[in-house]
Scaffold this motif. Structure first.
Motif, mmCIF file in Angstrom:
data_model
loop_
_atom_site.group_PDB
_atom_site.id
_atom_site.type_symbol
_atom_site.label_atom_id
_atom_site.label_comp_id
_atom_site.label_asym_id
_atom_site.label_seq_id
_atom_site.Cartn_x
_atom_site.Cartn_y
_atom_site.Cartn_z
ATOM 1 N N LEU A 69 -18.742 -0.215 -56.328
ATOM 2 C CA LEU A 69 -17.940 -1.144 -57.096
ATOM 3 C C LEU A 69 -18.097 -1.106 -58.605
ATOM 4 N N THR A 70 -19.019 -0.722 -59.170
ATOM 5 C CA THR A 70 -19.015 -0.438 -60.724
ATOM 6 C C THR A 70 -17.764 0.446 -61.095
ATOM 7 N N SER A 71 -17.545 1.434 -60.389
ATOM 8 C CA SER A 71 -16.510 2.380 -60.488
ATOM 9 C C SER A 71 -14.968 1.906 -60.448
ATOM 10 N N ILE A 72 -14.954 0.973 -59.864
ATOM 11 C CA ILE A 72 -13.659 0.269 -59.933
ATOM 12 C C ILE A 72 -13.431 -1.099 -60.669
ATOM 13 N N ARG A 73 -14.462 -1.463 -61.299
ATOM 14 C CA ARG A 73 -14.575 -2.548 -62.107
ATOM 15 C C ARG A 73 -14.103 -2.425 -63.629
ATOM 16 N N ILE A 124 -18.415 -5.380 -65.220
ATOM 17 C CA ILE A 124 -19.487 -4.335 -64.819
ATOM 18 C C ILE A 124 -20.870 -5.292 -64.779
ATOM 19 N N PHE A 125 -21.278 -6.051 -65.810
ATOM 20 C CA PHE A 125 -22.209 -6.561 -65.859
ATOM 21 C C PHE A 125 -22.524 -7.908 -65.303
ATOM 22 N N SER A 126 -21.307 -8.523 -64.478
ATOM 23 C CA SER A 126 -21.349 -9.630 -63.855
ATOM 24 C C SER A 126 -22.148 -9.421 -62.494
ATOM 25 N N VAL A 127 -22.855 -10.394 -62.093
ATOM 26 C CA VAL A 127 -23.626 -10.220 -60.823
ATOM 27 C C VAL A 127 -22.917 -10.773 -59.735
ATOM 28 N N SER A 128 -22.219 -9.829 -59.078
ATOM 29 C CA SER A 128 -21.359 -10.292 -58.063
ATOM 30 C C SER A 128 -20.918 -9.171 -57.116
ATOM 31 N N PHE A 129 -21.568 -9.558 -55.815
ATOM 32 C CA PHE A 129 -21.228 -8.579 -54.817
ATOM 33 C C PHE A 129 -19.825 -8.453 -54.145
ATOM 34 N N TRP A 130 -18.787 -9.260 -54.619
ATOM 35 C CA TRP A 130 -17.916 -9.436 -54.061
ATOM 36 C C TRP A 130 -16.800 -8.123 -54.070
ATOM 37 N N PRO A 131 -16.396 -7.522 -52.913
ATOM 38 C CA PRO A 131 -15.980 -6.115 -53.183
ATOM 39 C C PRO A 131 -14.547 -5.777 -53.910
ATOM 40 N N ILE A 132 -13.905 -6.953 -54.112
ATOM 41 C CA ILE A 132 -12.541 -6.924 -54.785
ATOM 42 C C ILE A 132 -12.521 -7.594 -56.239
ATOM 43 N N PRO A 133 -12.478 -6.679 -57.069
ATOM 44 C CA PRO A 133 -12.658 -7.028 -58.601
ATOM 45 C C PRO A 133 -11.556 -7.744 -59.083
ATOM 46 N N ARG A 134 -11.786 -8.709 -60.052
ATOM 47 C CA ARG A 134 -10.680 -9.511 -60.438
ATOM 48 C C ARG A 134 -9.538 -8.442 -61.075
ATOM 49 N N GLU A 135 -10.037 -7.442 -61.766
ATOM 50 C CA GLU A 135 -8.905 -6.630 -62.363
ATOM 51 C C GLU A 135 -9.524 -5.227 -61.744
ATOM 52 N N PHE A 136 -8.646 -4.619 -61.012
ATOM 53 C CA PHE A 136 -8.924 -3.499 -60.548
ATOM 54 C C PHE A 136 -8.625 -2.188 -61.623
ATOM 55 N N TYR A 137 -9.738 -1.417 -61.815
ATOM 56 C CA TYR A 137 -9.930 -0.568 -62.981
ATOM 57 C C TYR A 137 -10.186 0.809 -62.785
ATOM 58 N N GLY A 138 -10.197 0.898 -61.342
ATOM 59 C CA GLY A 138 -10.337 2.402 -60.842
ATOM 60 C C GLY A 138 -9.693 3.482 -61.369
ATOM 61 N N ASN A 195 -19.614 4.063 -71.526
ATOM 62 C CA ASN A 195 -18.696 3.550 -70.495
ATOM 63 C C ASN A 195 -19.262 3.843 -68.894
ATOM 64 N N TYR A 196 -19.769 2.613 -68.497
ATOM 65 C CA TYR A 196 -20.458 2.583 -67.276
ATOM 66 C C TYR A 196 -19.604 2.822 -65.921
ATOM 67 N N GLY A 197 -18.410 2.324 -66.062
ATOM 68 C CA GLY A 197 -17.402 2.402 -65.169
ATOM 69 C C GLY A 197 -17.108 3.961 -64.822
ATOM 70 N N ALA A 198 -16.622 4.805 -66.103
ATOM 71 C CA ALA A 198 -16.528 6.148 -65.780
ATOM 72 C C ALA A 198 -17.540 6.863 -65.353
ATOM 73 N N LEU A 199 -18.734 6.602 -65.792
ATOM 74 C CA LEU A 199 -19.952 7.270 -65.213
ATOM 75 C C LEU A 199 -20.370 6.980 -63.727
ATOM 76 N N MET A 200 -20.043 5.796 -63.382
ATOM 77 C CA MET A 200 -20.167 5.407 -61.779
ATOM 78 C C MET A 200 -19.163 6.120 -61.060
ATOM 79 N N ALA A 201 -17.868 6.125 -61.545
ATOM 80 C CA ALA A 201 -16.648 6.958 -60.931
ATOM 81 C C ALA A 201 -17.136 8.626 -60.835
ATOM 82 N N GLY A 202 -17.603 9.048 -61.890
ATOM 83 C CA GLY A 202 -18.025 10.523 -61.741
ATOM 84 C C GLY A 202 -19.346 10.648 -60.770
#
Length: 280
Positions: A36-40, A45-59, A244-251
């Motif tokens: 989920l973090t890899s596509i946010r 990223i730091f919003s506490v939400s388990f909703w699988p569809i992000p408001r802005e797809f950043y994958g 950049n935690y999004g890129a880190l989680m993508a890796g």
């Protein structure tokens, strides 16, 4: 006297499944959060939400930056080379050794098996310093061989296969000897194929352990081109400075995916191998 069923009897399966579902949720939660973090986007990223569809797809941005900052495919290739190299040598050593301990009568067999069991208690950290000094003496640091050498002999594999081989019928082995089979032919052509579930189970253990190993590669490897996946992620965090935690989680997602896929393909053989050997 007629016995009436307990009113709780029907709830037992439901409670068992509920406990299993809760346990599975705790195990899968970190992986779900990683994907989920890899596509946010960074703002989410730091919003506490388990909703699988992000408001802005950043994958696309996160995965593109992950592949651009460090050579992820090279890290995966290094992991495949190291893990398969270790596994092949482990099987070539452990299968004949386990066959000898299980089926060949010779003096000192029980003592050797006791040493195998005792070696299971020796941690890798005890051997790290002498192995490092030996590799440095022969100028073998920063090589694939240096990462693989300490794991060529797996006492766990010997123990696991020995438990499996003991159940193989002695009558078949005696008949094969009468037909002119050598002990190596009996081992590899008769006994080993019958233990494919146990071999598959050990292969999963070995691949997962060495794909995720960070301790030993961090000691013997300093070249980024030779880094296996965990050490590669360490280089990645250094490059990213942890921002950049999004890129880190993508890796992390890319480097974790091969293990998940391999386990899904081998799960039946893995479960069958574990149940056959009685290892819990």
């Amino acid at each position: 006297m007629r016995k009436f069923p307990s009113p709780l009897a029907g709830l037992t399966p439901l409670l068992s499944h509920l406990v299993l579902l809760i346990g599975a949720a705790f195990i899968l939660l970190p992986f779900f959060w990683m994907v989920l973090t890899s596509i946010r986007s960074p703002s989410e990223i730091f919003s506490v939400s388990f909703w699988p569809i992000p408001r802005e797809f950043y994958g696309w941005e996160n995965y593109g930056e992950a592949f651009g900052m460090v050579p992820l495919l090279r890290f995966m290739l290094n992991g495949v080379i190291v893990c398969l190299g270790i596994l092949v040598v482990q099987l070539l050593v452990a299968v004949p050794a386990a066959y000898a301990l299980a089926k060949l009568p010779f003096a000192g067999r029980r003592l050797l098996f006791a040493l195998v069991v005792g070696a299971l208690c020796v941690p890798m950290q005890v051997l790290a310093l002498p192995l490092f000094m030996g590799l440095a003496e022969f100028n073998l640091l920063n090589t694939y061989f240096a990462m693989m050498l300490p794991f060529f002999l797996s006492v766990f594999a010997i123990f696991l296969f020995r438990q499996t081989f003991k159940s193989y019928p002695d009558e078949i082995i005696q008949a094969a000897r009468l037909d002119g089979f050598t002990e190596l032919e009996i081992c590899w052509r008769l006994v080993a194929p019958s233990a494919l579930p146990a071999i598959s189970a050990f292969a999963v253990f070995s691949l997962v352990a060495h794909w995720n190993d960070l301790y030993w590669p961090m000691i013997v490897v300093s070249d980024t081109k030779l880094a296996p996946p965990p050490l590669g992620m360490l280089f990645f965090t250094n490059a990213e400075a942890g921002s950049n935690y999004g890129a880190l989680m993508a890796g992390a997602t890319v480097l974790t995916a091969p293990l998940v896929v391999a386990f899904l393909f081998a799960r039946r053989q893995f479960i069958q191998g574990i149940t056959m050997t009685g290892v819990k």
